[in-house]
Design an enzyme around this catalytic site. Structure first.
Site, PDB file in Angstrom:
ATOM      1  N   ASP A  60      39.450  24.287  40.628  1.00  0.00           N
ATOM      2  CA  ASP A  60      40.384  25.201  41.271  1.00  0.00           C
ATOM      3  C   ASP A  60      40.219  26.562  40.590  1.00  0.00           C
ATOM      4  O   ASP A  60      39.510  26.709  39.585  1.00  0.00           O
ATOM      5  CB  ASP A  60      41.834  24.684  41.187  1.00  0.00           C
TER       6      ASP A  60
HETATM    7  C1  BGC Z   1      44.750  27.102  44.933  1.00  0.00           C
HETATM    8  C2  BGC Z   1      43.795  26.327  45.797  1.00  0.00           C
HETATM    9  C3  BGC Z   1      42.958  27.249  46.622  1.00  0.00           C
HETATM   10  C4  BGC Z   1      42.243  28.217  45.704  1.00  0.00           C
HETATM   11  C5  BGC Z   1      41.322  29.185  46.426  1.00  0.00           C
HETATM   12  C6  BGC Z   1      44.078  28.223  44.179  1.00  0.00           C
HETATM   13  O1  BGC Z   1      44.998  29.062  43.566  1.00  0.00           O
HETATM   14  O2  BGC Z   1      45.389  26.231  44.045  1.00  0.00           O
HETATM   15  O3  BGC Z   1      44.498  25.440  46.619  1.00  0.00           O
HETATM   16  O4  BGC Z   1      42.051  26.524  47.394  1.00  0.00           O
HETATM   17  O5  BGC Z   1      43.228  28.970  45.003  1.00  0.00           O
HETATM   18  O6  BGC Z   1      42.003  30.106  47.147  1.00  0.00           O
END
Ligand code: BGC
Length: 718
Positions: free
Chosen positions: A311
C-alpha cells in the site's frame, strides 16, 4: 434460472428469490418456490498466470536486465507526486525512457498514458511496457453504489456486471489495473473503510470478492477491456482496534483464517492477479513485512502466482512501526517477506542495490519478484498491445447501458429498514397524488451521491432525488435544504418547517457527508452529524408522516430515528442514478430487496458488533444478572445483519434436509447436503427475497480452518 454460489460453514445464504409479476398473474397473487442449499467447495479459476510460454518469455527477458532495470519493474510512482525518503519529484518521462518505471498510479486518460507508454516501449532498451493503475473502486465515469451498498443487493451477478462496466470504461482511459476489490471484513462501523468493502460476513464477502475479480478481469485478461484486479488490504486491516484508522490488529490465527482470509482466498481462486499488502500490524508484525501471511499462506498454501504491491508507502512506514531502523532495512524486510512492488516509498530502487552489493540480499529474491511482475504484464497482453485506442475512448463512458446498470445497482442496494403503518396505512410506497416536502442536505446534492473514492466520476453526471421527484411531482414537490450535513447552523430550520407543514408527506434526505467514510475517516460517533437529528425531531413534531432516506457509508446508531420515524430507507451513496433509482423505489415501481451486510448498532459502545460472534458461557437473558451484556444498553443490534423489508410479504415453510445425513468428514471431502424450504409471496405485489440460512457447528471445538468445511447455496430467480 439457477446459479450456484458457495459459503463457509459459519453462515450460509440459501438463495435469492424473485417472485415476479408473471408468477403473480399466474397464481393470483400467491406463488411458491423451492430453494435448495448444498455444501461444496469453491470452484477454482484456471490460474491466469500459469503459462509455460509466458514463463519462458519472462526468463529470457530477465536474463537481459540490469539490476536498475529490474528494480524499475518493482517500483510504482504516483503521477505528479513527490516521493521517497527525500521527498523528491521524479521525472516520469526520463525514468520511463531508461526502463526504470514499472508502474504508475493516478495517471489516466488514453492520451496521457499513451504518451508515457511511448517513452517506455519505444525509447527504453528492453521496451517493457508500464502498467497503469488507479483506484477504480465503484465505477469509473459511471459511478455506481459504494461497495457496502452494492453488497446489500446480495447479488454476485450484479457486482460482476458493475465491475465489468468499470473495466470497460477505465481501460478506455488507459488503466489496466484497479486497486479493487477491497475485501477486508469489517465488523466495526467506526472504521471509515467499511464503506469500501462488502461488510462483516466472510461468506458473502468471499462471494463478492470473486465476483468483482471476475468482472474486472473478464474471461480473458489479455482482452483490452479487461483490467487486473487487486484484492486489498492484505490482511485484517478491518480489524483495527477501536475502529481507529491504521491501528493495530491483534487477533487469533483462528480469526485470521476464518474471518479475514477467506475473501482473499476467494479472490485468489477467482484468478486475482495482484494483492495489496496493508498498513496495519498483525500480531505485532506489520502486514507489509509479514512473511507468514505474504509467503507462507499466500504463496505456499494457496499457490498465488501474481504479484503483491505494497500500500502507499507502507514499506517506508515499517520504520514508523519500529520494526525497521531505516529505509534500507524496511526495503529488505518487505521484499523478503513477499512484497514485490513498492508503491510510492521509492525504497526498493534506492536501497536494494547496496544490499545486493553487501551480500545481504540475494539477486534471486529480486529476480523472483521481477518475474512475478513481468508474468502479469505478459498475461495482460501489454507487450503486444501497450497502447489505448484514443479515438474510441470517450464513446465508452457513461453509455446508456452503463447508466441503466448503475440505476439497477442503486435500486438493488436500497434496504428498507422500517415501514410502519401511520393511521393504519404504510407510507411507502408513496401515494401518487400527495404533496411532498423534500428536506435535507442530501436531497439535492450531486456531489453527495458518490461517497468515497471517485477518481474520474463527475458529480455533474449525478441525478439528485430532488431533480427526479420534481420531474414527477411538478408543483406538488416543496424543497428545503434545512441544514448542512456537518454544520451547526439552524438558520434553515424555519423554511424546512414551513415546507413540512404545507405537505401531506415529508421525505427527509439525511446522512453523512460523502467524505465522512473511506480512508482516514474513522468516527467515534455514529449519529447523524451536525444538526440533522434536531431538524428531524422538529419535523416529526409537526405530526406529518415522515420517511427518512439515509445516505451514509457505514452503519449508523440511530435509536431515536428508529423509534420515532415510521419509514426508513437506507440508500448508502447510490452513484450517478441516485435520483431515478430512489424515485422509482419510493413510488413502488421497484420493490426494495436489499439486506444489510453490516450490523447497525444501538450505541457506539456496542462496537464491534456482528452476527457471527462466538457464544459466551453466560448468554443473555439468563437466570440471574451474571450474563453477557451491559448495564445501560441491550445486546441486540438496532438492525441486524441480513435485515431488510419489502413492500410485499414472504412466508417461509420449515426447512427440510432432503438428502441423507453425512458426517463432517464426508462433508470435508466435497460431500453435500440439500436443504429446502418453500417461500411464498403472500403479499400484494411482486418482490425479490434473499433467502438466508444460518448454520453453526455444534459439539466440537475444532476450528473450521484446520479442517475447512464449506457450504453452498443456490440463488434462484423465478
Ligand atoms: C489506500 C489504498 C489505495 C492506495 C492508492 C492508499 O492510501 O490505502 O486503498 O489503493 O492508497 O491510491
Amino acid at each position: 434460472m439457477k446459479k450456484r454460489i458457495t459459503s463457509n460453514l459459519v453462515c450460509a445464504v440459501l438463495g435469492m428469490l424473485t417472485l415476479t409479476d408473471a408468477c403473480l398473474a399466474a397464481t393470483n397473487a400467491v406463488d411458491t418456490a423451492m430453494v435448495a442449499a448444498s455444501f461444496i467447495s469453491y470452484a477454482e479459476h484456471p490460474t491466469l498466470f500459469d503459462s509455460r510460454e509466458i514463463d519462458a518469455k519472462v526468463a529470457t527477458l530477465l536474463k537481459q536486465m540490469t539490476l536498475k532495470e529490474k528494480l524499475g519493474q518493482l517500483t510504482q510512482f504516483s503521477n505528479g507526486d513527490a516521493t521517497g525518503p527525500d521527498n523528491v519529484k521524479i521525472d516520469q518521462s526520463e525514468l520511463a525512457t531508461r526502463g526504470r518505471l514499472g508502474s504508475m498510479l493516478n495517471l489516466s486518460g488514453a492520451k496521457a498514458c499513451n504518451e508515457l507508454q511511448r517513452q517506455a516501449v519505444e525509447k527504453s532498451r528492453l521496451k517493457i511496457p508500464i502498467l497503469f493503475g488507479l483506484d477504480v473502486i465503484h465505477g469509473h465515469h459511471t459511478v455506481y453504489p459504494i461497495p457496502l451498498g452494492l453488497s446489500a443487493a446480495w447479488d454476485t451477478d450484479l457486482a460482476e456486471r458493475c465491475a465489468r462496466m468499470a473495466a470497460v470504461e477505465a481501460t478506455a482511459d488507459g488503466i489496466r489495473w484497479t486497486f479493487s476489490p477491497m475485501v477486508d471484513i469489517a465488523r466495526d462501523a467506526r472504521w471509515g473503510r467499511i464503506a469500501e468493502g462488502s461488510g462483516e460476513d466472510p461468506y458473502l464477502g468471499s462471494l463478492m470478492a470473486a465476483a468483482w475479480v471476475r468482472g474486472y478481469q473478464g474471461e480473458d485478461l489479455s482482452d483490452s477491456a479487461s483490467m487486473l484486479a487487486c484484492a486489498k488490504h492484505y490482511v485484517a486491516y478491518g480489524g483495527a482496534e477501536g475502529g481507529r484508522e491504521y491501528n493495530t490488529v491483534d487477533i487469533s490465527e483462528r480469526t485470521l483464517r476464518e474471518v479475514y482470509l477467506p475473501p482473499f482466498k476467494a479472490a485468489v481462486d477467482a484468478g486475482a492477479g495482484t494483492i495489496m499488502s496493508a498498513f496495519n500490524t498483525l500480531q505485532g508484525v506489520p502486514a507489509s513485512a509479514n512473511r507468514h501471511t505474504l509467503t507462507e499462506i499466500l504463496r505456499t498454501e494457496w499457490g498465488f502466482r501474481g504479484f503483491v504491491v505494497s500500500d502507499w508507502d507502507s514499506i517506508g512506514e515499517l520504520v514508523q512501526h519500529g520494526v525497521a531502523l531505516d529505509g534500507s532495512e524496511a526495503a529488505l524486510k518487505a521484499l523478503t517477506a513477499g512484497v514485490d512492488m513498492d508503491m510510492q516509498s521509492n525504497l526498493y530502487d534506492t536501497k536494494l542495490p547496496e544490499l545486493v552489493q553487501s551480500g545481504r540480499l540475494e539477486m534471486e529474491v529480486i529476480d523472483q519478484s521481477v518475474a512475478r511482475v513481468l508474468r502479469v504484464k505478459f498475461a495482460l497482453g501489454l507487450f503486444e498491445r501497450p497502447y489505448t485506442d484514443e479515438r474510441s475512448s470517450a464513446s465508452r463512458m457513461l453509455t446508456p447501458e452503463h447508466v441503466e446498470l448503475a440505476r439497477q445497482a442503486a435500486e438493488e442496494s436500497f434496504v428498507l429498514l422500517k415501514n410502519d403503518p401511520v393511521n393504519g396505512k404504510r407510507i411507502l410506497p408513496l401515494a401518487v397524488d400527495k404533496t411532498v416536502a423534500l428536506i435535507g442536505p442530501l436531497a439535492d446534492s450531486q456531489a453527495g451521491m458518490f461517497g468515497a473514492w471517485v477518481m474520474k466520476g463527475d458529480s455533474k453526471d449525478a441525478v439528485t432525488v430532488r431533480q427526479s421527484l420534481a420531474r414527477r411531482l411538478k408543483d406538488r414537490l416543496i424543497y428545503a435544504r434545512g441544514v448542512d450535513t456537518r454544520d451547526e447552523s439552524e438558520a434553515g430550520f424555519g423554511a424546512a418547517l414551513v415546507a413540512a407543514n404545507q405537505a401531506d408527506i415529508v421525505l427527509m434526505a439525511l446522512g453523512e457527508a460523502p467524505d465522512m467514510s473511506g480512508e482516514a475517516e474513522s468516527r467515534a460517533k455514529l449519529d447523524l452529524p451536525g444538526k440533522q437529528l434536531k431538524l428531524l425531531q422538529a419535523v416529526v413534531a409537526t405530526g406529518k408522516p415522515v420517511v427518512l432516506i439515509l445516505f451514509n457509508g457505514r452503519p449508523l446508531a440511530l435509536p431515536w430515528e428508529a423509534e420515532h420515524v415510521p419509514a426508513i430507507l437506507e440508500a448508502w451513496f447510490p452513484g450517478v442514478q441516485a435520483g431515478p433509482a430512489l424515485a422509482r423505489t419510493l413510488f413502488g415501481e421497484v420493490n426494495p430487496a436489499g439486506r444489510l451486510t453490516a450490523t447497525f448498532p444501538r450505541s457506539v459502545g456496542q462496537m464491534p458488533l456482528y452476527y457471527n460472534s462466538f457464544n459466551t458461557g453466560r448468554p443473555a437473558p439468563g437466570k440471574n444478572r451474571y450474563v453477557t451484556g451491559y448495564i445501560d444498553e441491550r445486546n441486540t443490534p438496532l438492525f441486524p445483519f441480513g435485515w431488510g423489508l419489502s413492500y410485499t410479504k414472504f412466508d417461509y415453510s420449515p426447512t427440510r434436509i432432503t438428502t441423507r445425513k453425512i458426517s463432517a468428514a464426508e462433508l470435508n471431502q466435497g460431500g453435500s447436503i440439500s436443504v429446502e424450504a418453500t417461500v411464498t409471496n403472500s403479499g400484494p405485489r411482486a418482490g425479490t427475497e434473499v433467502v438466508q440460512l444460518y448454520i453453526c457447528q455444534r459439539g466440537t471445538m475444532r476450528s473450521l480452518w484446520s479442517e475447512p468445511v464449506s457450504a453452498v447455496t443456490s440463488r434462484t430467480w423465478l
